[in-house]
Design a protein around this motif. Structure first.
Motif, PDB file in Angstrom:
ATOM      1  N   GLY A  44      -7.791   5.729 -12.313  1.00  0.00           N
ATOM      2  CA  GLY A  44      -8.305   4.564 -11.601  1.00  0.00           C
ATOM      3  C   GLY A  44      -7.727   3.278 -12.159  1.00  0.00           C
ATOM      4  O   GLY A  44      -6.619   3.248 -12.692  1.00  0.00           O
ATOM      5  N   SER A 100       0.836  -1.192   0.000  1.00  0.00           N
ATOM      6  CA  SER A 100       0.000   0.000   0.000  1.00  0.00           C
ATOM      7  C   SER A 100       0.871   1.242   0.000  1.00  0.00           C
ATOM      8  O   SER A 100       2.085   1.182   0.248  1.00  0.00           O
ATOM      9  N   GLU A 160      -2.464   7.269  -2.648  1.00  0.00           N
ATOM     10  CA  GLU A 160      -3.370   6.269  -3.221  1.00  0.00           C
ATOM     11  C   GLU A 160      -4.533   6.954  -3.933  1.00  0.00           C
ATOM     12  O   GLU A 160      -4.973   6.520  -5.004  1.00  0.00           O
ATOM     13  N   ARG A 161      -5.022   8.050  -3.355  1.00  0.00           N
ATOM     14  CA  ARG A 161      -6.149   8.765  -3.967  1.00  0.00           C
ATOM     15  C   ARG A 161      -5.774   9.431  -5.286  1.00  0.00           C
ATOM     16  O   ARG A 161      -6.640   9.667  -6.128  1.00  0.00           O
ATOM     17  N   MET A 162      -4.494   9.731  -5.481  1.00  0.00           N
ATOM     18  CA  MET A 162      -4.068  10.346  -6.740  1.00  0.00           C
ATOM     19  C   MET A 162      -4.256   9.405  -7.929  1.00  0.00           C
ATOM     20  O   MET A 162      -4.319   9.850  -9.071  1.00  0.00           O
ATOM     21  N   GLN A 166      -2.547  18.003  -6.836  1.00  0.00           N
ATOM     22  CA  GLN A 166      -3.659  18.425  -5.992  1.00  0.00           C
ATOM     23  C   GLN A 166      -3.170  18.544  -4.562  1.00  0.00           C
ATOM     24  O   GLN A 166      -2.639  17.586  -3.988  1.00  0.00           O
ATOM     25  N   ASP A 174      -6.908   7.887  -8.634  1.00  0.00           N
ATOM     26  CA  ASP A 174      -8.217   8.193  -9.217  1.00  0.00           C
ATOM     27  C   ASP A 174      -8.094   9.306 -10.247  1.00  0.00           C
ATOM     28  O   ASP A 174      -8.742   9.267 -11.300  1.00  0.00           O
ATOM     29  N   ASP A 175      -7.262  10.315  -9.967  1.00  0.00           N
ATOM     30  CA  ASP A 175      -7.045  11.390 -10.931  1.00  0.00           C
ATOM     31  C   ASP A 175      -6.374  10.866 -12.192  1.00  0.00           C
ATOM     32  O   ASP A 175      -6.649  11.329 -13.302  1.00  0.00           O
ATOM     33  N   THR A 217       3.775   8.510  -7.733  1.00  0.00           N
ATOM     34  CA  THR A 217       3.054   9.399  -6.837  1.00  0.00           C
ATOM     35  C   THR A 217       4.016   9.874  -5.753  1.00  0.00           C
ATOM     36  O   THR A 217       4.870   9.115  -5.293  1.00  0.00           O
ATOM     37  N   GLY A 231      -2.446   7.239   2.120  1.00  0.00           N
ATOM     38  CA  GLY A 231      -3.774   7.488   1.562  1.00  0.00           C
ATOM     39  C   GLY A 231      -3.819   8.623   0.561  1.00  0.00           C
ATOM     40  O   GLY A 231      -4.499   8.527  -0.465  1.00  0.00           O
ATOM     41  N   SER A 232      -3.099   9.715   0.821  1.00  0.00           N
ATOM     42  CA  SER A 232      -3.135  10.856  -0.101  1.00  0.00           C
ATOM     43  C   SER A 232      -2.557  10.494  -1.460  1.00  0.00           C
ATOM     44  O   SER A 232      -3.013  11.002  -2.493  1.00  0.00           O
TER      45      SER A 232
END
Length: 273
Positions: free
Chosen positions: A84, A70, A76-78, A190, A80-81, A117, A73-74
């Motif tokens: 996905g 993993s 991992e969310r990238m 972001q 989606d931008d 990332t 979290g910040s």
């Protein structure tokens, strides 16, 4: 019904063929990832060679980026931008700061891509940079954020985001140069996170170039002092570094003051009009 005698075997043949294609694709992808990790080892990084060597190495032999389950979290969310998809694997470049993710297609995303990332030192304006689309063999008009002092960059990339002036300052000359050196890059920023992606099947050299581009951008805006994302061979210099650390710290304080003044002046010149 006699026609069922033909449909059943034909369906099995199609399934066998598609499964075989998938298996060959996954095998090639895994081999390219092994090659990339070999390229990213300290010795390979210092030589900047050995493109096709090392294919016989096993995972245990590789001293490159470490597989992890993993990311923060910040980061991992990238993903989606970036589009996905199903994450195939993740690799650690700098603990808690920077990672590589290999993403495959799923029900919502049909693209395969690789993405670096990383965490940023300061909140950044939301922005997206992508290659300027080509329509009928010609570059489309650039309707994004304008960089009138850098027409070469505008010919290659479309920049979109709601805060044009802040985006212009964030996309400094060094960042734009890094993107120019890797024109297939897509950059997503972001808040305190960024993702730089390349779309298509995994290729070891291409993935290495992606990390090099990310390293240049991270050096400009990265968190944690922006350590290198490249696995450089620095063991021979460890003793010298320890001896000179005190002198370096004093020099860094003076340099940081000068850098802040230079960045303010440069940022004013690069502000988007």
């Amino acid at each position: 019904m006699p026609w069922l005698w033909y449909v059943g075997p034909l369906a099995l043949l199609v399934v066998w063929y598609l499964t075989g294609l998938r298996g060959r694709h996954e095998a090639r992808r895994d081999a390219e990832l092994v090659r990339w990790r070999v390229l990213m080892t300290p010795k390979a990084a210092s030589r900047r060679s050995g493109a096709h060597g090392g294919s016989r190495k096993t995972v245990a032999d590789i001293d490159g980026p470490r597989p992890v389950r993993s990311m923060p979290g910040s980061l991992e969310r990238m993903l989606d931008d970036a589009g996905g998809g199903a994450v195939v694997s993740r690799y650690e470049l700098v603990p808690k700061l920077a990672y590589v993710a290999v993403v495959g297609p799923d029900a919502k995303n049909g693209s395969e891509y690789q993405v670096v990332t990383a965490k940023l030192a300061k909140p950044a304006p939301r922005l997206t940079v992508c290659p300027l689309p080509i329509i009928d063999g010609r570059r489309a008009p650039n309707t994004g954020v304008q960089f009138k002092k850098d027409p070469d960059f505008m010919e290659q990339f479309l920049v979109e985001g709601p805060e044009a002036k802040s985006i212009g300052r964030w996309l400094s000359a060094r960042v734009r140069d890094a993107l120019r050196d890797f024109p297939d890059a897509w950059l997503f920023v972001q808040d305190r996170a960024m993702a730089i992606a390349v779309y298509g099947p995994v290729d070891a050299e291409r993935l290495q170039e992606l990390v090099i581009a990310a390293d240049a951008i991270f050096a400009e805006h990265g968190a944690g002092g922006a350590p290198s994302l490249l696995f450089e061979d620095s063991e021979a210099d460890d003793e010298d570094d320890e001896d000179d650390s005190a002198a370096d710290d004093e020099g860094d304080e003076d340099d940081s003051d000068d850098d802040e003044e230079d960045e303010e002046a440069a940022g004013a010149e690069r502000a988007v009009r």
